[in-house]
Design an enzyme around this catalytic site. Structure first.
Site, PDB file in Angstrom:
ATOM      1  N   GLU A 150      25.246  21.721  55.520  1.00  0.00           N
ATOM      2  CA  GLU A 150      25.516  20.459  55.863  1.00  0.00           C
ATOM      3  C   GLU A 150      24.540  20.094  57.289  1.00  0.00           C
ATOM      4  O   GLU A 150      25.119  19.886  58.454  1.00  0.00           O
ATOM      5  CB  GLU A 150      26.865  20.292  56.548  1.00  0.00           C
ATOM      6  CG  GLU A 150      27.694  20.037  55.220  1.00  0.00           C
ATOM      7  CD  GLU A 150      29.131  19.787  55.387  1.00  0.00           C
ATOM      8  OE1 GLU A 150      29.558  19.668  56.537  1.00  0.00           O
ATOM      9  OE2 GLU A 150      29.753  19.131  54.487  1.00  0.00           O
ATOM     10  N   GLU A 307      30.805  20.544  47.640  1.00  0.00           N
ATOM     11  CA  GLU A 307      32.201  20.857  48.258  1.00  0.00           C
ATOM     12  C   GLU A 307      33.094  19.577  47.882  1.00  0.00           C
ATOM     13  O   GLU A 307      32.720  18.600  47.972  1.00  0.00           O
ATOM     14  CB  GLU A 307      32.111  21.040  49.781  1.00  0.00           C
ATOM     15  CG  GLU A 307      31.352  22.252  50.028  1.00  0.00           C
ATOM     16  CD  GLU A 307      31.172  22.425  51.949  1.00  0.00           C
ATOM     17  OE1 GLU A 307      32.116  21.757  52.399  1.00  0.00           O
ATOM     18  OE2 GLU A 307      30.282  22.914  51.983  1.00  0.00           O
TER      19      GLU A 307
HETATM   20  C1  GLA Z   1      32.166  20.965  55.383  1.00  0.00           C
HETATM   21  C2  GLA Z   1      31.453  22.332  55.649  1.00  0.00           C
HETATM   22  C3  GLA Z   1      32.395  23.449  55.151  1.00  0.00           C
HETATM   23  C4  GLA Z   1      33.777  23.138  55.672  1.00  0.00           C
HETATM   24  C5  GLA Z   1      34.480  22.127  55.144  1.00  0.00           C
HETATM   25  C6  GLA Z   1      35.813  21.860  55.498  1.00  0.00           C
HETATM   26  O1  GLA Z   1      31.791  20.557  54.396  1.00  0.00           O
HETATM   27  O2  GLA Z   1      30.272  22.427  54.842  1.00  0.00           O
HETATM   28  O3  GLA Z   1      31.753  24.524  55.718  1.00  0.00           O
HETATM   29  O4  GLA Z   1      33.764  23.300  57.133  1.00  0.00           O
HETATM   30  O5  GLA Z   1      33.572  20.847  55.819  1.00  0.00           O
HETATM   31  O6  GLA Z   1      36.152  20.525  54.905  1.00  0.00           O
END
Ligand code: GLA
Length: 667
Positions: A150, A307
């Site tokens: 991210e 995710e």
């Molecule tokens: C993001 C991050 C993860 C985690 C999630 C929690 O997507 O990439 O590492 O922190 O949020 O929702």
């Protein structure tokens, strides 16, 4: 582009074995097999463990974890591990820490505490990528590489001196010389003329409104700096490994400042993270929007859901758990909309750390739980859907989306603070969703010729070429809908003169001489019975036919909704913020008049989407209502839960996927 697909749908999660004693790892792999997990992202936040001191690498634990996964038949999306620097970096080089606009330093102790323009961070992170990629390039478990994590989630804007220097370099590239910059920034205003590059800074906290083009250019620069990290890591991977490379985007969770349309060409796999807004009872519509936008970024190709959550997250004010069946509906909605992989954050719920209350595939309570049972069910579902891999999603509608238009429209000192970019996008999208119509969310520079309907919600900033392309699309027989505060400025945020909506005035056959935004909470009426709020404008038809006018408010009798015949097509304009019922009526009318077809006729609240390959098509039916749904469709149901003999019956809250043979008719 390196090809990335496996033999079915990918299924898995972030896996963080370093948070657990090694005895737990064997149970992890055993449970992964039980659940049907076939891909895990490993090493995302492992820098401090992999390189405990500068230049000293310790790979033993990762060797053992990857071997174990491989032995268990679980493939690995291996992280470059650069997502969060170890504490030693900031201690040795405090100048790598990011600064806010007011000068405050963002310290280590959370994650991503680095200045994106720091040459020291870049050098150390690439050294880590070299080391990790060098070691695992040939590891048989590794099928994909995951750059950082991210990028820009927490550190997208840094205002430190290092960033200021980088910003100046970026501005020289963009504007050539100071005259170019002074023109673009309109610095004749408020005595802002620059005579030396060294006078220019990021838009740090100022006594009042900072120059809007300076702000806009800083946002562009900041997105580009994050992208530069992706490209730099990718360059190293390109030399050392042969597997496809990805990074996880954050499309549709309110993340505004990363221009993913421009990043897509830097990855082999477009991957996205999406989390529901728990407070929103219609969050599944937002999910669909995010998925359709991710597909738009991917140019219509299949993509990977990197995710989402099995149940509650930990970072919203009230972290509502998913109800039984919601995990399945959410996951399969992503697949319906083009995902060829469904992964979660994270495999096993953490015992410690800031995310210990975030759900996972294996909850704190262990596998004897609703969540793990649903995880196993989903694994079976995805296995049954292996054949949809690689197919594409049918969409006859395009919605234009430009991150720069979002940035521009929400700058300060505008006519109304109630105008938000996502607002009309979500409204138009929601109306299409309720009508069972799938839309691609695409950049305005996309070829529009294949679409029956194109919607441009609040496209405040638009380039000449993109405005021309929309006009040509309509001339050649297309139908377009443009909403208020569109076409207002060029790419420098300079007003297009001669009347609003500037770039779209001729296309729409209207000329607005003045905006009349409404007061907070003020709601007025149109003469067709609709109510509107937020925005009105003094619009003169200049060729367009008037379909509805204001009945009251500041502009009684003035046109609010118009339609213009242009060449072989039609351009509609809505100069105000319609209520939801009126938006539904307008969109339904446009759908009918432009010949757009829903994926199938279905009751409201039942999501229908079609994926298509050469010989087959698949109809996904997701019942978000609490009543059984009956659809007049035929085919072979793949998930085994729904009856399909002449009609398909999908129980309340359930999902069905029909293989239609021969494929349902397309264009
Ligand atoms: C993001 C991050 C993860 C985690 C999630 C929690 O997507 O990439 O590492 O922190 O949020 O929702």
């Amino acid at each position: 582009m390196r090809s990335w697909q496996g033999d079915g749908i990918f299924y898995g999660a972030d896996y963080n074995p370093e948070q657990w004693p090694e005895q737990t790892w064997a149970e992890d792999v055993e449970l992964m097999r039980r659940a049907g997990v076939n891909l895990v992202s490993v090493g995302i936040f492992s820098w401090a463990l992999l390189e405990p001191a500068p230049g000293r690498f310790e790979f033993g634990w990762l060797d053992r974890a990857l071997d174990l996964l491989h032995d268990g038949g679980v493939r690995v999306d291996l992280a470059t591990a650069t997502a969060s620097p170890p504490p030693w970096l900031a201690r040795a080089h405090p100048e790598t820490l990011p600064r806010r606009a007011d000068g405050a330093i963002l310290w280590p102790g959370g994650r991503q505490a680095y200045c994106p323009s720091s040459p020291i961070f870049r050098e150390r992170s690439l050294a880590l990528v070299e080391a990790v990629a060098g070691r695992y390039a040939e590891h048989p478990a590794v099928v994909m590489w995951h750059v950082s994590n991210e990028l820009g989630c927490h550190n997208v804007h840094c205002y430190c001196d290092v960033s200021a220097e980088a910003f100046r370099r970026w501005l020289r590239e963009r504007h050539g010389d100071l005259d170019g910059l002074n023109d673009a920034w309109g610095t004749a205003f408020w005595s802002q003329r620059y005579g030396d590059w060294a006078e220019i800074n990021p838009p740090r906290t100022a006594p009042t409104f900072a120059n809007p083009t300076q702000q806009l250019d800083f946002l562009r620069f900041s997105s580009d700096e994050q992208r530069a990290q992706l490209r730099a890591e990718r360059e190293v991977l390109g030399r050392l490994v042969r597997q496809p490379v990805t990074t996880n985007f954050m499309i549709g969770t309110g993340i505004k400042y990363l221009d993913y349309h421009s990043w897509a060409s830097d990855v082999d796999v477009v991957a996205n993270d999406h989390y529901l807004t728990a407070a929103d009872p219609q969050a599944h519509v937002g999910l669909a929007l995010s998925a359709d936008h991710t597909r738009g970024v991917a140019g219509g190709d299949p993509w990977l859901l990197m995710e989402h959550s099995t149940s509650a997250v930990n970072w919203q004010p009230r972290n509502v758990a998913k109800t039984p069946g919601q995990l399945r509906r959410n996951s399969l909605a992503h697949v319906a909309r083009g995902a060829d992989g469904v992964l979660f954050f994270q495999w096993r719920a953490s015992r410690a750390g800031a995310e210990k209350f975030h759900s996972a595939l294996v909850p704190h309570a262990g596998p004897e739980t609703k969540v793990f049972r649903e995880v196993c069910q989903l694994g079976a579902d995805l296995k049954a859907l292996a054949e949809v891999r690689g197919s594409r999603v049918d969409a006859e509608v395009a919605i234009l989306f430009d991150f720069e238009a979002w940035w521009g429209i929400e700058l300060d000192s505008h006519p109304s603070v109630d105008v938000h970019y996502i607002d009309r996008l979500a409204a138009m999208y929601g109306a299409l969703w309720r009508a069972g119509v799938t839309a691609d969310i695409v950049h305005p520079s996309t070829d529009l010729s294949g679409y029956r309907l194109v919607v441009a919600p609040t496209l405040y900033l638009v380039r000449d070429a993109d405005a021309d392309a929309l006009r040509r699309y309509v001339e050649q027989g297309g139908t377009a809908l443009v909403t208020y505060f569109s076409g207002i400025v060029d790419e420098h945020d300079h007003i297009r003169l001669g009347g609003y909506p500037g770039a779209f005035r001729e296309l729409l056959g209207v000329r607005t001489e003045e905006f009349f935004p409404l007061r907070e909470g003020e709601r007025i009426n149109l003469d067709d019975g609709s109510t509107v709020d937020v925005w009105t404008e003094w619009l003169h038809p200049a060729g367009a036919e008037v379909l509805a006018s204001y009945a009251d408010g500041p502009l009684p009798g003035v046109a609010a909704l118009t339609r213009n015949q242009v060449g072989a097509g039609t351009a509609w304009y809505v100069g105000t913020r319609l209520d939801d019922a009126a938006t539904d009526r307008l969109v339904a009318r446009l759908v009918t008049e432009s010949g757009v077809r829903p994926a199938a006729a279905a009751p409201t609240g039942v999501e229908v989407v079609r994926r298509r390959a050469d010989d087959h098509s698949w109809l996904f039916v997701i019942n978000h209502t609490d009543a059984d749904a009956r659809l007049a469709v035929t085919g072979t149901e793949l998930l085994g839960g729904a009856r399909c003999d002449g009609e398909l019956v999908v129980s309340a809250g359930e999902v069905a996927v029909l293989r239609e043979q021969p494929a349902a008719e397309a264009d």
